[in-house]
Design a protein around this motif. Structure first.
Motif, PDB file in Angstrom:
ATOM      1  N   VAL A   1       0.834  -1.209   0.000  1.00  0.00           N
ATOM      2  CA  VAL A   1       0.000   0.000   0.000  1.00  0.00           C
ATOM      3  C   VAL A   1       0.864   1.252   0.000  1.00  0.00           C
ATOM      4  N   SER A   2       1.962   1.223   0.779  1.00  0.00           N
ATOM      5  CA  SER A   2       2.851   2.392   0.848  1.00  0.00           C
ATOM      6  C   SER A   2       3.504   2.653  -0.496  1.00  0.00           C
TER       7      SER A   2
ATOM      8  N   LEU B   1       0.884   4.007  -2.803  1.00  0.00           N
ATOM      9  CA  LEU B   1       0.605   5.396  -2.426  1.00  0.00           C
ATOM     10  C   LEU B   1       1.729   6.316  -2.885  1.00  0.00           C
TER      11      LEU B   1
ATOM     12  N   VAL C   1       1.585   6.828  -6.602  1.00  0.00           N
ATOM     13  CA  VAL C   1       0.499   7.722  -7.022  1.00  0.00           C
ATOM     14  C   VAL C   1       0.754   9.155  -6.552  1.00  0.00           C
ATOM     15  N   ALA C   2       1.166   9.277  -5.290  1.00  0.00           N
ATOM     16  CA  ALA C   2       1.309  10.613  -4.697  1.00  0.00           C
ATOM     17  C   ALA C   2       2.506  11.370  -5.258  1.00  0.00           C
TER      18      ALA C   2
ATOM     19  N   SER D   1       5.375   8.765   2.303  1.00  0.00           N
ATOM     20  CA  SER D   1       4.433   7.652   2.182  1.00  0.00           C
ATOM     21  C   SER D   1       5.046   6.371   2.724  1.00  0.00           C
TER      22      SER D   1
ATOM     23  N   CYS E   1       5.454   6.604   6.459  1.00  0.00           N
ATOM     24  CA  CYS E   1       4.143   6.470   7.087  1.00  0.00           C
ATOM     25  C   CYS E   1       3.785   4.989   7.227  1.00  0.00           C
TER      26      CYS E   1
END
Length: 415
Positions: A15-16, A19, A22-23, A178, A181
């Motif tokens: 997921v990181s 993310l 994408v981010a 990301s 996090c």
């Protein structure tokens, strides 16, 4: 690191990474857009200062042409490579170009007269790869007439590199944030999961303890030591393992096997403890223990899975059983497994009103019931291991039988 932690780590990492993937481009795009807008804002502010605030040009003045020429020359060569001033009718009053501006003027696409009363801009990439910003600034005369200023700035290579570098820095920071996090979330998730698992295990342990207490209470009332419940649940689980049952199905089988006769709590002692054979009326009362057991387990949410065994352990393969006279595979598999186990243990055990039968006699009775009382598929699984089961349980007291079952409970209940 256990399987759950590894799975959690992989999922959070995935997921990181997604993310970040994408981010980061989004952050890069936003940063570049902001840098572009900052450049435009600076150019617009400088243009307003020269054309409006300092009174360099007034479209309503008699010398508007001369003022426009003066203003265009002042502006060109500073922030702009092309500076053009138009009157209220869209006629060009003045134009000034740098050498670079002359090189790109023919490449600029034509445009209609701007109609907005607010400043605006276009970002263009010319055929030669040059990046230009075309800015439109409305000009208001003292009499209310409207013209506009058009400025073209060729973004220099150093500025493009600076904007790209700043955008990439922002993108990298967002991507790193990301990932960090995800790294920060992982121990929190693991801790919360472990805490939740501990609480779930405590609840499950209390459920199992309650199941045991209820089963022992019924067994004591039936003049049994309680070992019968442990034995039949352990044997049934062993058969079910060989038949592929697992998870919730296995948990339901174990609970149902342990509490199969829970309905006997509602049977009068005169019938339940009668040493001799029951007459028809007494047998009818005795058979109500199935319905009573169904009511008991159905009212206890976590025991609902025991319903199949409690309701069906007296059904027979040929449909001659009770209470619903189910036949064949209409009888739940858990009940079919337990039917074999219950008869096997009852015939092998000593009771106040009978002695245990020899193992060979027990096996002969089971084989005789193939296709009538018992599911042939269950017998095919159990009979080859019956002697081993019999030998392992021989001489086991209640504590030893409980230890055997607890091993399977830990395996199938996750304790």
């Amino acid at each position: 690191m256990n399987a759950f932690n590894r799975r959690t780590a992989r999922r959070i990492a995935a997921v990181s990474i997604v993310l970040a993937a994408v981010a980061s481009p989004l952050a890069w795009f936003v940063a570049q857009e902001n840098a572009e807008e900052d450049t435009v804002a600076l150019a617009m502010e400088e243009t307003r200062r020269l054309l409006g605030h300092s009174g360099v040009i007034d479209l309503s003045a008699p010398d508007a042409q001369a003022s426009a020429d003066k203003a265009a020359k002042i502006i060109a060569g500073g922030l702009f490579d092309i500076a053009e001033i138009y009157d209220g009718q869209g006629e060009k009053l003045a134009e000034a170009l740098t050498s670079d501006g002359e090189g790109v003027e023919a490449l600029l696409p034509r445009h209609d007269r701007p109609r907005e009363r607010m400043a605006s801009y276009e970002s263009l990439v010319l055929p030669g790869g040059q990046w230009v910003l075309r800015i439109f600034v409305p000009l208001l005369s003292s009499t209310g007439g409207t013209g506009y200023f058009e400025g073209v700035r060729i973004v220099p290579e150093w500025q493009r590199e600076q904007m790209l570098s700043d955008a990439l820095s922002v993108a990298l920071i967002v991507g790193l944030a990301s990932l960090l996090c995800g790294a920060a979330i992982y121990p929190v998730v693991v801790h919360l999961s472990a805490d939740n698992e501990r609480k779930a295990r405590a609840v499950l342990e209390s459920h199992v303890a309650m199941m045991e207490a209820l089963g022992r209470a019924i067994a004591k009332r039936d003049s049994d030591t309680g070992a019968h419940n442990y034995r039949v649940a352990w044997i049934a689980a062993g058969i079910a393992e060989r038949m592929g049952l697992a998870g919730q199905a296995m948990q339901s089988l174990i609970a149902g096997s342990f509490l199969h006769d829970v309905g006997k709590i509602g049977i009068p002692d005169a019938i339940l403890l009668k040493p001799g054979r029951l007459d028809d009326a007494e047998m009818a009362v005795m058979r109500t223990h199935v319905a009573l057991g169904e009511e008991i387990v159905s009212d206890i949410g976590w025991l609902a899975g025991a319903h199949e065994v409690v309701a069906g352990h007296h059904e027979k393969w040929d449909g001659s059983g009770y209470p619903r006279r189910l036949a064949g595979e209409a009888i739940p598999l858990a009940a079919r497994i337990f039917a074999v186990v219950d008869v096997f243990d009852a015939l092998c055990s000593k009771r106040p009103y009978k002695d245990p039968l020899p193992l060979d006699s027990v096996l002969a009775i089971l084989e005789e019931g193939r296709g009538a009382h018992f599911d042939p598929a269950v017998l095919d699984v159990f009979l080859p291991q019956a002697r081993e089961v019999y030998g392992q349980l021989a001489g086991c007291d209640e504590a030893a039988c409980r230890a055997l079952l607890e091993e399977r409970i830990r395996a199938h209940f996750g304790l």
